[in-house]
Structure formats: structure tokens, C-alpha cells
Enzyme design. Sequence first.
Site, PDB file in Angstrom:
ATOM      1  N   GLY A   1      -6.648 -50.859 -17.405  1.00 25.62           N
ATOM      2  CA  GLY A   1      -7.870 -50.337 -18.243  1.00 25.62           C
ATOM      3  C   GLY A   1      -7.508 -49.405 -19.330  1.00 25.62           C
ATOM      4  N   CYS A   2      -8.417 -48.631 -19.517  1.00 33.31           N
ATOM      5  CA  CYS A   2      -8.402 -47.681 -20.669  1.00 33.31           C
ATOM      6  C   CYS A   2      -7.152 -46.592 -20.057  1.00 33.31           C
ATOM      7  CB  CYS A   2      -9.448 -46.879 -21.131  1.00 33.31           C
ATOM      8  SG  CYS A   2      -9.348 -45.550 -22.397  1.00 33.31           S
ATOM      9  N   PHE A   3      -6.319 -46.332 -21.130  1.00 34.91           N
ATOM     10  CA  PHE A   3      -5.062 -45.404 -20.455  1.00 34.91           C
ATOM     11  C   PHE A   3      -5.525 -43.947 -20.440  1.00 34.91           C
ATOM     12  CE2 PHE A   3      -3.355 -46.721 -24.892  1.00 34.91           C
ATOM     13  CZ  PHE A   3      -4.169 -45.985 -25.699  1.00 34.91           C
TER      14      PHE A   3
END
Length: 179
Positions: free
Chosen positions: A10-12
Site C-alpha cells: 500500500g502507501c509507502f
Amino acid sequence: MAQLATFAGGCFWCIEAALAQVRGVSQVVSGYMGGTSANANYRAVCTGTTGHAEVVQLSYDPAQVSFELLLEMFFQLHDPTTLNRQGNDVGTQYRSEIFAHDEAQLETARQFISSAQADFNAPIVTAISRASTFYPAEAYHQDYFNQNPQQSYCAYLIAPKLAKFSESYAPYLKTAARI
């Protein structure tokens, strides 16, 4: 000697903020991996057409933290049973993937997923691939949570994950996560 580990979940920003707190992890860099186009950047990756995933690449000392423990932490930080999404973030760039840097990591990841499946009600969809070219994300993505703790995504999504992570892994952290 430091080793590399690269995870997409997902979002880092969330994964970077958590894993940077782990004792034995010397550096965490947000970036992109797994695509077909050269010179990946945020704008291109967000189109979903480059094949890249948002990843974190970390340098770690295996004498202080094992790859298997990093995998366990990674699996707590995201949902490995959702295909190409994490929460409201949808697209192949938000997939769950482990990018192995050598045969040992490849085998450890396979064994880990096989044994972890019993802990999940749905099938684990985390892919395992060989690491490829890593493209560091733009400077404003690095250490994003710590630079922007009041930003709504950070305050409402990342902070609660960090609190849970800090509680679960306190003995393995350099200091308590900043929330």
C-alpha cells in the site's frame, strides 16, 4: 554487513514510518519497484500503467533483526489478503509484494507466507518476486509521516497503525514511534 529488504504494502508512508523505528534497521527509503518503465516517478506510478508498486527499501543488520521478523512486522502493517488495494488506496501500485534480494529471502518469504496463512481468514495474495531496479521516491515522500504528522492521512490512518505497531513490537524498537 547490512542487507536489503524491499516490501510493497500500500502507501509507502506508513510502512516507512514503522520500519524506520526497528532496531537494526539503519535506513528506510520510499520508492518504486516491479515495473517495466525506466525512471519511475510518483506521477507515472499513480497512473497504474508503469507496473511499479510503492515500496520501502530498507538496509538492516541481520545480527540485530531477522528477515523473518521484518516479514512479520510487514504483515502487521498492511492487509496481505486484499488484491491491489489497502484501504482507500486502490490500484496495482498498492499491491502487497515481497521483493527478494537473494535465494534465502525468496525461500524465507515462501515459508513465511505458507505458515502465516493459518492466521488469516482469506487467502494471502502477497506476491513474491525477485528484486529489480529500485527507484527512490521524490524527496517530499521520504520520512513523510515525521515531516507531516498533522496531515489528515498521517493523523487518521498512519498514527493509529504506528501506535498498534509500537505496542506489539516495543522490545524491537529503537524508541517509541513518534505519534
